[in-house]
Enzyme design. Sequence first.
Site, PDB file in Angstrom:
ATOM      1  N   ARG A  72      -6.001   1.379   3.973  1.00 23.15           N
ATOM      2  CA  ARG A  72      -4.526   1.394   4.027  1.00 23.15           C
ATOM      3  C   ARG A  72      -4.076   1.295   5.479  1.00 23.15           C
ATOM      4  NH1 ARG A  72      -2.206   6.637   1.436  1.00 23.15           N
ATOM      5  NH2 ARG A  72      -2.810   5.638  -0.519  1.00 23.15           N
ATOM      6  N   ARG A 141       1.840  10.892   7.487  1.00 24.42           N
ATOM      7  CA  ARG A 141       1.525   9.529   7.026  1.00 24.42           C
ATOM      8  C   ARG A 141       2.525   8.504   7.575  1.00 24.42           C
ATOM      9  NH1 ARG A 141      -1.524   9.884   2.187  1.00 24.42           N
ATOM     10  NH2 ARG A 141      -2.896  11.677   2.315  1.00 24.42           N
ATOM     11  N   LYS A 207      -1.471  16.513   2.973  1.00 29.73           N
ATOM     12  CA  LYS A 207      -0.709  15.380   3.512  1.00 29.73           C
ATOM     13  C   LYS A 207       0.736  15.788   3.845  1.00 29.73           C
ATOM     14  CE  LYS A 207      -1.555  13.199  -0.433  1.00 29.73           C
ATOM     15  NZ  LYS A 207      -1.549  12.246  -1.544  1.00 29.73           N
ATOM     16  N   LYS A 209       4.685  13.855   4.756  1.00 24.44           N
ATOM     17  CA  LYS A 209       5.367  12.558   4.683  1.00 24.44           C
ATOM     18  C   LYS A 209       6.773  12.630   5.272  1.00 24.44           C
ATOM     19  CE  LYS A 209       2.565  10.994   0.874  1.00 24.44           C
ATOM     20  NZ  LYS A 209       2.481  10.498  -0.495  1.00 24.44           N
ATOM     21  N   CYS A 428       2.014   2.084  -9.779  1.00 26.10           N
ATOM     22  CA  CYS A 428       0.919   2.410  -8.849  1.00 26.10           C
ATOM     23  C   CYS A 428      -0.302   1.570  -9.212  1.00 26.10           C
ATOM     24  CB  CYS A 428       0.599   3.896  -8.935  1.00 26.10           C
ATOM     25  SG  CYS A 428      -0.315   4.305 -10.433  1.00 26.10           S
ATOM     26  N   CYS A 434      -8.296   3.165  -8.608  1.00 27.74           N
ATOM     27  CA  CYS A 434      -7.990   4.574  -8.324  1.00 27.74           C
ATOM     28  C   CYS A 434      -8.895   5.511  -9.123  1.00 27.74           C
ATOM     29  CB  CYS A 434      -6.526   4.862  -8.648  1.00 27.74           C
ATOM     30  SG  CYS A 434      -6.155   6.603  -8.338  1.00 27.74           S
ATOM     31  N   CYS A 473      -1.296   8.434 -13.571  1.00 22.93           N
ATOM     32  CA  CYS A 473      -1.599   9.870 -13.653  1.00 22.93           C
ATOM     33  C   CYS A 473      -0.409  10.620 -13.087  1.00 22.93           C
ATOM     34  CB  CYS A 473      -2.897  10.188 -12.900  1.00 22.93           C
ATOM     35  SG  CYS A 473      -2.670  10.511 -11.140  1.00 22.93           S
ATOM     36  N   CYS A 477       2.474   8.466  -7.468  1.00 23.55           N
ATOM     37  CA  CYS A 477       2.441   7.542  -6.328  1.00 23.55           C
ATOM     38  C   CYS A 477       3.552   6.487  -6.333  1.00 23.55           C
ATOM     39  CB  CYS A 477       1.080   6.863  -6.251  1.00 23.55           C
ATOM     40  SG  CYS A 477      -0.245   8.038  -5.931  1.00 23.55           S
TER      41      CYS A 477
END
Length: 559
Positions: A72, A141, A207, A209, A428, A434, A473, A477
């Site tokens: 990424r 991120r 994480k 953001k 996603c 994934c 899931c 995302c």
Amino acid sequence: MIKDDSAKPLSHNEVLKEADPILAGELASTLLDPEADRFSNDDGQFLKFHGIYQQDDRDLRKTGKKYMFMIRGRIPSGILSAAQYRVYDDLATQYANQTLRLTSRQSIQFHGVVKSGLGPLMKSINEALMTTLAACGDVNRNVMAPPTPITEPWMQEVHDDSQLLSDALLPNTPSYHAIWVDGVQLNLAEHQHHDDPLYGKTYLPRKFKTAFAVPPLNDVDLFTNCLGFIAIEENGKLVGYNLTAGGGLGMSHNNPNTYPRKADVIAYLERHQVEAVAKAVLTIHRDFGDRTDRKHARLKYVLEEKGVAWFREELEKRLGQALEDPRPYTFERQGDRFGWHQQADGKSFLGLFVETGRIKDTDQIQLKTAIRKVVDTYETEVRLTPTQNLLLVNIPADQIEGINQILAAHGVPTTHEKSPVRGATMACPALPTCGLALAESERYLPSLIDRIEGLLQTRGMSQEEIIIRMTGCPNGCARPYMAELGFVGRAPGKYNLYVGGNESGTRLNRVYQESVKDADMETVLGGILDRFKDGRHPNERFGDWSARVLWAEQEQTEA
Ligand code: SRM
Ligand code: SF4
């Protein structure tokens, strides 16, 4: 009540970071080992900080694991020069699966890179003066900011601030450059005491953001971010920002301690305070986030459990000064503008819909080749949007015809010929890349939209825009919990259905029906759309009607 974590052991990732604060593991030596087709599981955790995920092709699992890597990029505000776009496009062709995957945070992912291609791909990105550092991992991120070309001069300052934060919040580990540029395994003993000035030895608990928004447009889905800045303009000048904190969407099925959460609007700050405030919020996460349970480690849980008043007090203590209360603002809409539009400076931009964010060539539409040809011919700047679409910007009038011709020759529509409902979708990646997917998403949504278009058409509503998002899931995302109609994978062919998000991206939706099977979609969705058609107020959107009618029914049943 905040959980008392004192008695619980630290999570495994914390132990790893503590032992190896430069995040190097054995990455460089495994990279150089031609016999190894993968990294160890622990090194897989370090890889993430470098922008890399170790994956395996889940379509092939029955015949054994075929390891591959997802890389990424870190592309602040999604802005790429023509030269930078060319590098991504070339690398996708040479080392990945011939596609570029635009992400829901204005970046690009490569999928299907085998280990022998990983080193050359990473080196090429860095040689082109771009990076993947901190695109993933327990750090800040990719910073998001509105991609649409500015309409007022002060908006450029918002971009400048987002770029400033993108740099200011980077970790400073020496291992990234050593591994991917110099190909050297650093000696951990020499770096055992590495202590990042911002992140410390163990980085963040999870994480983090960040996003900037310019009202009335909420195209970055601001309230889903840990840290957000709402631009406040007065008399044509950017004076400061309202600070938001504590948003996040990830949850797990059947675990009520995890949930999507909308950020709180905390205070107003002046422009010169952006970096100090961002660092203070980040270090509150660093110091108060739960390091014993990664499912409970996001900043949103600190906000929820300790409260906004506590958070503001802690923030002001760290800043050494009080902040003003938030100033008035209004968000009206989210999403992208497709087709040709005039910029404030007289040039033009073109918004291109990229279905499920996947730039690829098919028999009907050669999107990858067409964008590349435009970029090569006109040195066009590219911008990636938070809804997985792409803008070609700063285009002089005399290039428009030529660009239209290139796109038409490759089957790419330049006016927004897709139905409004398709244009407002996101999915996603899910299967086959994934590792966390419970159901299909990117490979399933386009055909489900065909069916939804059919349902709308038979009800005379084919011009209806409904913001639809799907994930494989509950991690969220593609931000399904902010959609007017959200589908969240539960098991193969089964999705929880969410309704009630709004156009301005300021309201979380709620689950309406669990485990809807693929075969039952027409019946379930058709039934809801019939009721929407008959019961809506004039011009009432699907999300608003759902929140007014379907939520009220649910509340009555529960009472
Ligand atoms: Fe995400 C994990 C893809 C945006 C919440 N996300 C993953 C991984 C890396 C799976 C994994 O950990 O093994 C996915 C890789 C799939 C693949 O094969 O490519 C993945 N996330 C994506 C992208 C590519 C989805 C997309 O359709 O574009 C997005 C990349 C953005 C970027 O450029 O940085 C992406 N992920 C998001 C968002 C939306 C956002 O940030 O605006 C969220 C919800 C917001 C949030 O963070 O709360 C999101 N991803 C997660 C979570 C849940 C985290 C949590 O708090 O529980 C996971 C799971 C995890 O971290 O353990 C996850
Ligand atoms: Fe994977 Fe789930 Fe994220 Fe989709 S939402 S990419 S299935 S982690």
